[in-house]
Design an enzyme around this catalytic site. Sequence first.
Site, PDB file in Angstrom:
ATOM      1  N   LYS A 109       3.463 -15.566   2.273  1.00 47.24           N
ATOM      2  CA  LYS A 109       3.673 -16.298   1.020  1.00 47.24           C
ATOM      3  C   LYS A 109       5.171 -16.554   0.899  1.00 47.24           C
ATOM      4  O   LYS A 109       5.822 -16.152  -0.086  1.00 47.24           O
ATOM      5  CB  LYS A 109       3.109 -15.465  -0.151  1.00 47.24           C
TER       6      LYS A 109
ATOM      7  N   ASP B 200      -6.200  -7.303   3.964  1.00 45.46           N
ATOM      8  CA  ASP B 200      -7.332  -6.652   3.306  1.00 45.46           C
ATOM      9  C   ASP B 200      -8.227  -7.714   2.661  1.00 45.46           C
ATOM     10  O   ASP B 200      -9.444  -7.716   2.831  1.00 45.46           O
ATOM     11  CB  ASP B 200      -6.823  -5.672   2.250  1.00 45.46           C
TER      12      ASP B 200
ATOM     13  N   ASP C 244     -12.161  -9.489   4.203  1.00 44.42           N
ATOM     14  CA  ASP C 244     -13.458  -9.485   3.507  1.00 44.42           C
ATOM     15  C   ASP C 244     -14.018 -10.905   3.441  1.00 44.42           C
ATOM     16  O   ASP C 244     -15.210 -11.129   3.622  1.00 44.42           O
ATOM     17  CB  ASP C 244     -13.321  -8.949   2.066  1.00 44.42           C
TER      18      ASP C 244
ATOM     19  N   TYR D  59       0.811  -1.211   0.000  1.00 47.33           N
ATOM     20  CA  TYR D  59       0.000   0.000   0.000  1.00 47.33           C
ATOM     21  C   TYR D  59       0.850   1.269   0.000  1.00 47.33           C
ATOM     22  O   TYR D  59       0.400   2.322  -0.450  1.00 47.33           O
ATOM     23  CB  TYR D  59      -0.907   0.029   1.238  1.00 47.33           C
TER      24      TYR D  59
ATOM     25  N   ASP E  12      -2.644 -18.589   0.374  1.00 48.70           N
ATOM     26  CA  ASP E  12      -3.647 -19.298  -0.427  1.00 48.70           C
ATOM     27  C   ASP E  12      -4.307 -20.398   0.398  1.00 48.70           C
ATOM     28  O   ASP E  12      -5.530 -20.567   0.379  1.00 48.70           O
ATOM     29  CB  ASP E  12      -3.028 -19.846  -1.732  1.00 48.70           C
TER      30      ASP E  12
HETATM   31  C1  IPM Z   1     -10.372  -1.558   3.967  1.00 45.65           C
HETATM   32  C2  IPM Z   1     -10.620  -0.894   2.636  1.00 45.65           C
HETATM   33  C3  IPM Z   1      -9.481   0.051   2.353  1.00 45.65           C
HETATM   34  C4  IPM Z   1      -8.213  -0.763   2.265  1.00 45.65           C
HETATM   35  C5  IPM Z   1      -9.659   0.914   1.092  1.00 45.65           C
HETATM   36  C6  IPM Z   1     -10.933   1.710   1.135  1.00 45.65           C
HETATM   37  C7  IPM Z   1      -8.479   1.815   0.874  1.00 45.65           C
HETATM   38  O1  IPM Z   1     -10.786  -1.831   1.641  1.00 45.65           O
HETATM   39  O2  IPM Z   1     -10.246  -0.849   4.978  1.00 45.65           O
HETATM   40  O3  IPM Z   1     -10.311  -2.792   4.028  1.00 45.65           O
HETATM   41  O4  IPM Z   1      -7.910  -1.355   1.222  1.00 45.65           O
HETATM   42  O5  IPM Z   1      -7.493  -0.811   3.271  1.00 45.65           O
HETATM   43 MN    MN Z   2     -10.811  -3.897   2.352  1.00 46.31          MN
END
Ligand code: IPM
Ligand code: MN
Length: 350
Positions: A187, A243, A247, A141, A219
């Site tokens: 990884k 990240d 999710d 990032y 993975d």
């Molecule tokens: C998160 C989001 C952020 C990230 C974006 C909005 C920059 O996806 O907080 O998980 O990738 O960190």
């Molecule tokens: Mn995210």
Amino acid sequence: MNLRILLLPGDGVGAEVTRAAVGVLEAVARKFGHTLALSEGLIGGVAIHKTGSPLPEDTVNKALAADATLLGAVGSPEFDQAPPDKRPEKGLLGLRKVLEVFANLRPVKMWPALVESSPLKNQIVEGTDMIIVRELTGGLYYGEPRGVDGDRAVNTMVYTRREIERVARKAFQLARARRKKVTSVDKSNVIENSQLWRRVVTEVAGEFPDVALDHLLVDNCAMQLVLNPRRFDVVLTENMFGDILSDEAAVLAGSIGMLPSASLGESKGLYEPVHGSAPNIAGQNKANPLGAIGSAAAMLDYTFGLAKEAAAVNEAMGRVLDSGRVTADLKPKGAPATTEQVGRAVCEAL
Ligand code: IPM
Ligand code: MN
């Protein structure tokens, strides 16, 4: 106690869910005899519109002056074609860096009332209770060099020993108060950066002999999360892997709208729901505010040391979930409740 909090509602559903979370903080303050010193600032797309920058200096100053920041969401499709530097997301990335909140905690817990909302079979998800510790201010990032040069684009994944050590210690400390198990995700079969990560995490583990450590390739981790989520206690990983995995883990627990997060450094705290700005339902009073409300509870706990107050909010959320008066992303009993109704119900349950 006087709670100095900066509110950054941001884009999309951010304003709605932040409003609901503030309602809950006000109810907590009334019930437990605290005062709120709230300030408000601009971030993301709304900030670009009003000031030209996704992270105006005024916002940075307010964040540095507050004890904690509660953020709604950033991001808007109108900026989809803009370069990374001119996008709403840049505001959030800049804020994380300014506050040096290097450890992002994302607890994934199966609420009993939500077992039916999970896409996985009940017997697989029941009892899931993990916390993902994502490194937040390094890696791909932020690494330099970066950029697009015609038909060639570069990003750099860089970590130093110090960056790995401090986030690893946070993970081990958290594990001590839980089931005493850290799973570090990397990884290292392909990436040198991960080889350093694995070596440093293993060294830090030596400081915590009472905590078990295992390593998973990313993975494989993605697969184990859906095969056997109960195997995880604390998951420690770098920025980009965290990240993606968070999710995935979020939907196990029913809905990404449920997931709170706390970003911690040496002093400041930044709190935000994991869900994004959800432009498709923005402004419609439909978004699930429980991720934001859970983030406010985490703030009470981690920044202000108000464990009793935080537990009260979490219990109130549990009662609202049990009642079935929830938003459409969950499985409501009857018509879906609105963002506002869910926020009010949490206050009443308090
Ligand atoms: C998160 C989001 C952020 C990230 C974006 C909005 C920059 O996806 O907080 O998980 O990738 O960190
Ligand atoms: Mn995210």
